[in-house]
Scaffold this motif. Structure first.
Motif, PDB file in Angstrom:
ATOM      1  N   TYR A  44       0.821  -1.218   0.000  1.00  0.00           N
ATOM      2  CA  TYR A  44       0.000   0.000   0.000  1.00  0.00           C
ATOM      3  C   TYR A  44       0.853   1.266   0.000  1.00  0.00           C
ATOM      4  CZ  TYR A  44      -3.353   3.490   1.810  1.00  0.00           C
ATOM      5  OH  TYR A  44      -4.114   4.615   1.999  1.00  0.00           O
ATOM      6  N   LYS A  45       1.483   1.574   1.113  1.00  0.00           N
ATOM      7  CA  LYS A  45       2.174   2.850   1.255  1.00  0.00           C
ATOM      8  C   LYS A  45       3.399   2.985   0.353  1.00  0.00           C
ATOM      9  CE  LYS A  45       0.042   5.440   4.376  1.00  0.00           C
ATOM     10  NZ  LYS A  45      -0.394   6.820   4.092  1.00  0.00           N
ATOM     11  N   LEU A  46       4.070   1.878   0.048  1.00  0.00           N
ATOM     12  CA  LEU A  46       5.304   1.945  -0.742  1.00  0.00           C
ATOM     13  C   LEU A  46       5.084   1.518  -2.190  1.00  0.00           C
ATOM     14  CD1 LEU A  46       7.851   0.557   1.887  1.00  0.00           C
ATOM     15  CD2 LEU A  46       7.413   2.939   1.265  1.00  0.00           C
ATOM     16  N   CYS A  47       3.850   1.571  -2.635  1.00  0.00           N
ATOM     17  CA  CYS A  47       3.533   1.264  -4.036  1.00  0.00           C
ATOM     18  C   CYS A  47       3.081   2.518  -4.768  1.00  0.00           C
ATOM     19  CB  CYS A  47       2.431   0.209  -4.121  1.00  0.00           C
ATOM     20  SG  CYS A  47       2.963  -1.449  -3.667  1.00  0.00           S
ATOM     21  N   HIS A  48       3.458   2.617  -6.047  1.00  0.00           N
ATOM     22  CA  HIS A  48       2.950   3.679  -6.910  1.00  0.00           C
ATOM     23  C   HIS A  48       1.641   3.194  -7.530  1.00  0.00           C
ATOM     24  CE1 HIS A  48       6.714   5.880  -6.595  1.00  0.00           C
ATOM     25  NE2 HIS A  48       7.377   4.778  -6.903  1.00  0.00           N
ATOM     26  N   ILE A  49       0.634   4.030  -7.481  1.00  0.00           N
ATOM     27  CA  ILE A  49      -0.660   3.669  -8.055  1.00  0.00           C
ATOM     28  C   ILE A  49      -0.715   4.179  -9.489  1.00  0.00           C
ATOM     29  CG2 ILE A  49      -3.154   3.825  -7.834  1.00  0.00           C
ATOM     30  CD1 ILE A  49      -1.736   2.369  -5.540  1.00  0.00           C
ATOM     31  N   THR A  68      14.053  -3.964   9.863  1.00  0.00           N
ATOM     32  CA  THR A  68      14.653  -4.612  11.021  1.00  0.00           C
ATOM     33  C   THR A  68      16.034  -4.034  11.340  1.00  0.00           C
ATOM     34  OG1 THR A  68      15.384  -6.393   9.542  1.00  0.00           O
ATOM     35  CG2 THR A  68      13.374  -6.762  10.786  1.00  0.00           C
ATOM     36  N   PHE A  69      16.800  -3.689  10.300  1.00  0.00           N
ATOM     37  CA  PHE A  69      18.118  -3.077  10.547  1.00  0.00           C
ATOM     38  C   PHE A  69      17.958  -1.717  11.216  1.00  0.00           C
ATOM     39  CE2 PHE A  69      21.539  -0.220   9.191  1.00  0.00           C
ATOM     40  CZ  PHE A  69      22.647  -0.909   9.671  1.00  0.00           C
ATOM     41  N   THR A  70      17.048  -0.900  10.675  1.00  0.00           N
ATOM     42  CA  THR A  70      16.822   0.435  11.241  1.00  0.00           C
ATOM     43  C   THR A  70      16.343   0.341  12.678  1.00  0.00           C
ATOM     44  OG1 THR A  70      16.248   1.287   9.044  1.00  0.00           O
ATOM     45  CG2 THR A  70      15.559   2.601  10.935  1.00  0.00           C
ATOM     46  N   ALA A  71      15.542  -0.688  12.964  1.00  0.00           N
ATOM     47  CA  ALA A  71      15.031  -0.850  14.322  1.00  0.00           C
ATOM     48  C   ALA A  71      16.117  -1.296  15.289  1.00  0.00           C
ATOM     49  CB  ALA A  71      13.880  -1.861  14.318  1.00  0.00           C
ATOM     50  N   GLN A  72      16.994  -2.195  14.859  1.00  0.00           N
ATOM     51  CA  GLN A  72      17.897  -2.833  15.798  1.00  0.00           C
ATOM     52  C   GLN A  72      19.248  -2.153  15.946  1.00  0.00           C
ATOM     53  OE1 GLN A  72      16.760  -4.889  17.882  1.00  0.00           O
ATOM     54  NE2 GLN A  72      14.780  -5.039  16.828  1.00  0.00           N
ATOM     55  N   ASN A 119       4.596  10.999  -2.475  1.00  0.00           N
ATOM     56  CA  ASN A 119       6.054  10.823  -2.466  1.00  0.00           C
ATOM     57  C   ASN A 119       6.395   9.596  -1.610  1.00  0.00           C
ATOM     58  OD1 ASN A 119       8.852  10.983  -2.118  1.00  0.00           O
ATOM     59  ND2 ASN A 119       8.835  13.221  -2.240  1.00  0.00           N
ATOM     60  N   VAL A 120       6.567   8.454  -2.274  1.00  0.00           N
ATOM     61  CA  VAL A 120       6.829   7.197  -1.571  1.00  0.00           C
ATOM     62  C   VAL A 120       8.147   7.262  -0.805  1.00  0.00           C
ATOM     63  CG1 VAL A 120       7.315   4.752  -1.910  1.00  0.00           C
ATOM     64  CG2 VAL A 120       5.451   5.833  -3.169  1.00  0.00           C
ATOM     65  N   GLY A 121       9.147   7.888  -1.401  1.00  0.00           N
ATOM     66  CA  GLY A 121      10.451   7.989  -0.744  1.00  0.00           C
ATOM     67  C   GLY A 121      10.379   8.766   0.554  1.00  0.00           C
ATOM     68  N   ALA A 122       9.606   9.866   0.562  1.00  0.00           N
ATOM     69  CA  ALA A 122       9.466  10.665   1.781  1.00  0.00           C
ATOM     70  C   ALA A 122       8.806   9.847   2.890  1.00  0.00           C
ATOM     71  CB  ALA A 122       8.654  11.925   1.491  1.00  0.00           C
ATOM     72  N   PHE A 123       7.757   9.097   2.524  1.00  0.00           N
ATOM     73  CA  PHE A 123       7.085   8.260   3.526  1.00  0.00           C
ATOM     74  C   PHE A 123       8.038   7.188   4.056  1.00  0.00           C
ATOM     75  CE2 PHE A 123       4.875   4.344   4.624  1.00  0.00           C
ATOM     76  CZ  PHE A 123       4.025   4.809   5.620  1.00  0.00           C
ATOM     77  N   PHE A 124       8.825   6.571   3.162  1.00  0.00           N
ATOM     78  CA  PHE A 124       9.759   5.534   3.578  1.00  0.00           C
ATOM     79  C   PHE A 124      10.742   6.064   4.609  1.00  0.00           C
ATOM     80  CE2 PHE A 124      13.932   3.523   3.101  1.00  0.00           C
ATOM     81  CZ  PHE A 124      13.615   2.195   3.353  1.00  0.00           C
ATOM     82  N   TRP A 125      11.351   7.222   4.335  1.00  0.00           N
ATOM     83  CA  TRP A 125      12.354   7.741   5.248  1.00  0.00           C
ATOM     84  C   TRP A 125      11.742   8.289   6.532  1.00  0.00           C
ATOM     85  CZ3 TRP A 125      16.874   5.952   4.890  1.00  0.00           C
ATOM     86  CH2 TRP A 125      17.408   5.614   3.652  1.00  0.00           C
ATOM     87  N   MET A 126      10.531   8.829   6.442  1.00  0.00           N
ATOM     88  CA  MET A 126       9.841   9.242   7.675  1.00  0.00           C
ATOM     89  C   MET A 126       9.567   8.030   8.558  1.00  0.00           C
ATOM     90  SD  MET A 126       7.148  12.060   6.157  1.00  0.00           S
ATOM     91  CE  MET A 126       6.366  12.394   7.720  1.00  0.00           C
ATOM     92  N   THR A 127       9.173   6.925   7.933  1.00  0.00           N
ATOM     93  CA  THR A 127       8.926   5.697   8.690  1.00  0.00           C
ATOM     94  C   THR A 127      10.206   5.176   9.315  1.00  0.00           C
ATOM     95  OG1 THR A 127       7.078   5.094   7.238  1.00  0.00           O
ATOM     96  CG2 THR A 127       8.073   3.329   8.545  1.00  0.00           C
ATOM     97  N   MET A 128      11.299   5.147   8.539  1.00  0.00           N
ATOM     98  CA  MET A 128      12.565   4.637   9.070  1.00  0.00           C
ATOM     99  C   MET A 128      13.074   5.509  10.231  1.00  0.00           C
ATOM    100  SD  MET A 128      13.270   1.843   7.471  1.00  0.00           S
ATOM    101  CE  MET A 128      11.536   1.472   7.155  1.00  0.00           C
ATOM    102  N   CYS A 129      12.944   6.826  10.101  1.00  0.00           N
ATOM    103  CA  CYS A 129      13.380   7.720  11.182  1.00  0.00           C
ATOM    104  C   CYS A 129      12.527   7.521  12.432  1.00  0.00           C
ATOM    105  CB  CYS A 129      13.308   9.177  10.723  1.00  0.00           C
ATOM    106  SG  CYS A 129      14.553   9.620   9.495  1.00  0.00           S
TER     107      CYS A 129
END
Length: 425
Positions: A44-49, A68-72, A119-129
């Motif tokens: 969903y969130k990381l897919c382009h529609i 998992t890497f970002t978390a640990q 902007n999928v990339g922005a959501f990805f990095w916001m999630t990782m942070c």
């Protein structure tokens, strides 16, 4: 000592037991909630529609490894800092403060689920942070909690471990219920993350109440008498007074067991198991729920049962447990030769599938989860009793440190398997 000769008050209504179980749930709910929400991110969130089609973004293929890497990584760093560097405020301050910040991050995550982001990339990095920030404070929460529980009788650490594994089962069931009533990824995420927020609020409230319970205060006073001052409310003991090397030598066998158990487990779960697909179209679990049930629910229920059994019965004897946990390495090739399938269409397996049978995979998954919960519970309960009583809380923290190290090294190994098993087509 006078305190030791005084009568131990009962754990009335099993309140301390319940609080330890709840904290066991709370300390891992952030981890489980994010990894169980894998399809919310990857489908969903990381897919382009593109019209009615969903096109996976470049972040999808290794998403579980990234997550998992970002978390640990921050978990490892701050677990070491919390265990070996004196942080002001004492254990109660660290636990309550860190838990509050984890709660705030979940509220932010819930807010993101309401927002449609192109902007999928922005959501990805916001999630990782968000995940990184959350795990910094979750590491402090987890490690301090183990130190707090170590002043109690050893089976209370077992209750925390049971809570850890109940957490996995709880989040898996929450995901399935949210998915069945939500109808779509957005509604599912709202129900799902709201549940996590509720659980964290409950954990925060009952932790405040812990200091008022006579049973806990009794063991705190006994521990204070051994150390001549309270560890829970004071943070002024110089780090150099702690004989870390001696404690590591005394507990080294069980520390190895905890490390190896988690390294093997996190090598397989969730990175490999979440990408194993059904080999039979007529299997009783539908494709829509296959990953949720066969990977997450199966592992978490089995680990929960294992942790309960490990709290009451230990086999083999403690000095031979290292043999059993080392043998668990065999799970890695077993799962790789199941129907381990790339999540993106432009990659395929380099080697053939040897285990197509879903029931065989189901059984191996059960044994994998059971042995993880069983040996984790048994070893972490043994560790504080291997050292002088005044250092039991430090031994408990050391157990937490190697647990996190095992998770981290397992996650790092998980990056290798796509490189070995998959190729571009």
């Amino acid at each position: 000592m006078e305190l030791e000769n005084s009568e131990e008050p009962p754990d009335r209504f099993k309140m301390v037991t319940i609080i330890c179980l709840l904290q066991g749930v709370g300390v891992l709910i952030s981890w489980h909630m994010f990894i169980n929400a894998w399809d919310y991110f990857t489908d969903y969130k990381l897919c382009h529609i593109n019209g009615t089609d969903k096109v996976p973004s470049p972040y999808v293929g290794y998403f579980m490894q990234y997550l998992t890497f970002t978390a640990q990584l921050p978990n490892v760093i701050f677990t070491f800092i919390n265990a070996f560097v004196r942080i002001g405020g004492g254990l109660s301050f660290r636990i309550l403060g860190s838990l509050s910040i984890v709660l705030a991050v979940f509220i932010f995550t819930l807010t993101l689920s309401f927002i449609e982001m192109e902007n999928v990339g922005a959501f990805f990095w916001m999630t990782m942070c968000s995940v990184a920030l959350m795990q910094v404070f979750n590491a402090i929460y987890q490690n301090s909690l183990m130190g707090m529980a170590a002043i109690l009788p050893p089976w209370y650490i077992g209750y925390i471990i049971i809570g850890n594994n109940v957490c996995g089962t709880f989040t898996s069931i929450t995901k399935l219920v949210s998915k069945s009533i939500g109808g779509n990824h957005k509604a599912t995420a709202i129900y799902y993350f709201s549940t996590a927020i509720f659980v964290l609020v409950v954990c925060l409230v009952v932790l405040i109440l812990l200091k008022l319970i006579r049973f806990y205060k009794y063991y705190l006073d006994v521990h204070t008498a051994y150390r001549h001052r309270s560890t829970f409310f004071s943070a002024h003991e110089p780090a150099q007074e702690r004989p870390y090397w001696l404690l590591i030598k005394q507990t080294s066998t069980q520390l190895y067991n905890v490390f190896m158990t988690f390294m093997v487990t996190l090598t397989c779960f969730p990175a490999i198991l979440s990408n194993i697909k059904s080999g039979d179209d007529n299997f009783f679990i539908s494709t829509n729920y296959y990953g949720d049930v066969m990977c997450f629910l199966n592992f978490n229920v089995s680990a929960m049962i294992g942790s309960i059994v490990g709290g009451f019965y230990v086999f083999p004897k403690p000095r031979f447990i290292w043999i059993a946990v080392t043998i668990r390495i065999i799970f890695i090739p077993i799962f790789l030769f199941c129907n381990y399938t790339p999540p993106v269409p432009d990659e395929a397996r380099r080697v053939g599938v040897l285990i197509y049978n879903d029931y065989v995979y189901l059984i191996f998954g059960m044994v994998h989860g059971f042995t993880c919960g069983y040996y984790t519970s048994a070893c972490l309960m043994i560790i504080p009793g291997m050292v002088d009583k005044q250092y039991a809380h430090i031994a408990g923290m050391l157990g937490g440190v190697v647990l996190i190290l095992g998770i981290f090294f397992g996650i790092m190994l998980a990056f290798l398997w796509p490189l070995i098993m998959w190729e571009s087509v």
